[in-house]
Enzyme design. Structure first.
Site, PDB file in Angstrom:
ATOM      1  N   GLY A 187      -7.352   2.896  11.808  1.00  0.00           N
ATOM      2  CA  GLY A 187      -8.004   1.642  11.441  1.00  0.00           C
ATOM      3  C   GLY A 187      -8.077   1.355   9.960  1.00  0.00           C
ATOM      4  O   GLY A 187      -8.698   0.368   9.554  1.00  0.00           O
ATOM      5  N   THR A 188      -7.432   2.179   9.137  1.00  0.00           N
ATOM      6  CA  THR A 188      -7.565   1.982   7.692  1.00  0.00           C
ATOM      7  C   THR A 188      -6.977   0.645   7.234  1.00  0.00           C
ATOM      8  O   THR A 188      -7.568  -0.046   6.402  1.00  0.00           O
ATOM      9  CB  THR A 188      -6.887   3.130   6.919  1.00  0.00           C
ATOM     10  OG1 THR A 188      -5.558   3.316   7.425  1.00  0.00           O
ATOM     11  CG2 THR A 188      -7.664   4.425   7.074  1.00  0.00           C
ATOM     12  N   GLY A 189      -5.800   0.275   7.769  1.00  0.00           N
ATOM     13  CA  GLY A 189      -5.170  -0.977   7.340  1.00  0.00           C
ATOM     14  C   GLY A 189      -5.974  -2.191   7.742  1.00  0.00           C
ATOM     15  O   GLY A 189      -6.177  -3.115   6.940  1.00  0.00           O
ATOM     16  N   CYS A 190      -6.429  -2.209   8.985  1.00  0.00           N
ATOM     17  CA  CYS A 190      -7.251  -3.329   9.463  1.00  0.00           C
ATOM     18  C   CYS A 190      -8.525  -3.448   8.635  1.00  0.00           C
ATOM     19  O   CYS A 190      -8.938  -4.550   8.246  1.00  0.00           O
ATOM     20  CB  CYS A 190      -7.626  -3.121  10.932  1.00  0.00           C
ATOM     21  SG  CYS A 190      -6.245  -2.920  12.068  1.00  0.00           S
TER      22      CYS A 190
ATOM     23  N   THR B  99      -7.672   8.484   9.801  1.00  0.00           N
ATOM     24  CA  THR B  99      -6.979   7.338   9.224  1.00  0.00           C
ATOM     25  C   THR B  99      -6.841   6.179  10.199  1.00  0.00           C
ATOM     26  O   THR B  99      -6.219   5.167   9.871  1.00  0.00           O
ATOM     27  CB  THR B  99      -5.570   7.757   8.762  1.00  0.00           C
ATOM     28  OG1 THR B  99      -4.870   8.332   9.877  1.00  0.00           O
ATOM     29  CG2 THR B  99      -5.643   8.779   7.640  1.00  0.00           C
TER      30      THR B  99
ATOM     31  N   LYS C 249       0.825  -1.207   0.000  1.00  0.00           N
ATOM     32  CA  LYS C 249       0.000   0.000   0.000  1.00  0.00           C
ATOM     33  C   LYS C 249       0.860   1.258   0.000  1.00  0.00           C
ATOM     34  O   LYS C 249       1.945   1.288   0.568  1.00  0.00           O
ATOM     35  CB  LYS C 249      -0.932  -0.023   1.212  1.00  0.00           C
ATOM     36  CG  LYS C 249      -1.871  -1.234   1.221  1.00  0.00           C
ATOM     37  CD  LYS C 249      -2.667  -1.336   2.511  1.00  0.00           C
ATOM     38  CE  LYS C 249      -1.760  -1.663   3.699  1.00  0.00           C
ATOM     39  NZ  LYS C 249      -2.546  -1.901   4.939  1.00  0.00           N
TER      40      LYS C 249
END
Length: 272
Positions: free
Chosen positions: A215-218, A213, A181
């Site tokens: 928690g975006t990856g989870c 932003t 990403k």
């Protein structure tokens, strides 16, 4: 002989809890549910955190984590496994061993959660090595951000070409797919690079000017896992998950004094 069971949307999430509700297992459950899947969990740690950062981490005993996994897999089963925060090498190794014994051949989405949005280190060095050697191989998809990709591969990830080199290295390490990403990189357009054993896809979208932003990856990894668990192809699952995450960021409600969480339920109001 009974016929083989088709995809049913079951996702077993192995990750830490976020008391603020924006990341970790809370975000995972919300994202899987909103994408039409059924979320199950094995909690690896209890974190004390909010939008300002992580104030503490209380690990769950390794045996308790693997027992949660075995209980779910022996009864309900799963279509996809999604891992998040795994803080220590012994835990990573125990999770890998349990998956090999009870979920062999099951699609795995490995989100190598290493550093929180606020910069708090969530895993130790030995755990990084264990993730690289025990979970990256055979993963259906690994979803590192740029800093995590650098740690896992030793490749500089500062440009689109760097993302591609890191993805290639993850495939060399045994992953079947790698999504590197680009949200941490500079530029008005964000690129996410997917490489698999059969090809490459580059997804792009405008950078959103926001602090929301958390928690975006989870959220992205769990949305992908939920769609894979329903039989959606990997490129299509990523495209749909990115669209969902973009809407969740744009519709964030501004909770907290730091980095607000995304709005996982934004599609509910969009449907009204």
């Amino acid at each position: 002989m009974a016929e083989a069971e088709g995809p049913r949307g079951r996702v077993l999430i192995i990750a830490g809890s976020d008391s603020g509700g924006g990341a970790g297992i809370q975000a995972d459950i919300k994202a899987v549910t909103m994408m039409g899947g059924f979320a199950m969990t094995a909690v690896t740690a209890i974190t004390v955190q909010n939008t300002l950062g992580v104030q503490g981490v209380w690990p769950v005993p390794v045996g308790a984590v693997t027992d949660q996994m075995k209980a779910v897999l022996s009864d309900i089963g799963a279509d996809t496994i999604k891992t998040g925060m795994l803080g220590t090498a012994p835990l990573v190794e125990a999770v890998a061993e349990t998956l090999a014994e009870h979920a062999f051949g099951m699609a795995r989405v490995i989100d190598p959660v290493m550093i929180s949005t606020s910069g708090h280190r969530l895993v130790d060095e030995k755990a990084v090595g264990a993730i690289r050697s025990e979970l990256v191989p055979r993963a259906r998809l690994v979803t590192p951000n740029a800093p995590e990709a650098e740690v896992l591969t030793g490749k500089a990830v500062e440009t689109l070409d760097g993302q591609r080199r890191a993805a290639e290295r993850l495939l060399e390490l045994g992953a079947h797919g790698a999504l590197v990403k680009g949200g941490h990189l500079q530029g008005a357009v964000i690129h996410d690079v997917l490489q698999t054993t059969t090809g490459e896809w580059i997804f792009e979208g405008p950078r959103i000017d926001t602090k929301a932003t958390h928690g975006t990856g989870c959220t992205l990894a769990s949305a992908i896992a939920a769609l894979l668990a329903q039989g959606v192809s990997l490129p299509d699952a990523i495209e749909r998950a990115r669209e969902y995450l973009t809407g969740a960021i744009r519709n964030a409600q501004g909770f907290g004094k730091g980095h607000p969480p995304v709005n996982h339920g934004w599609t509910l109001k969009a449907d009204e």
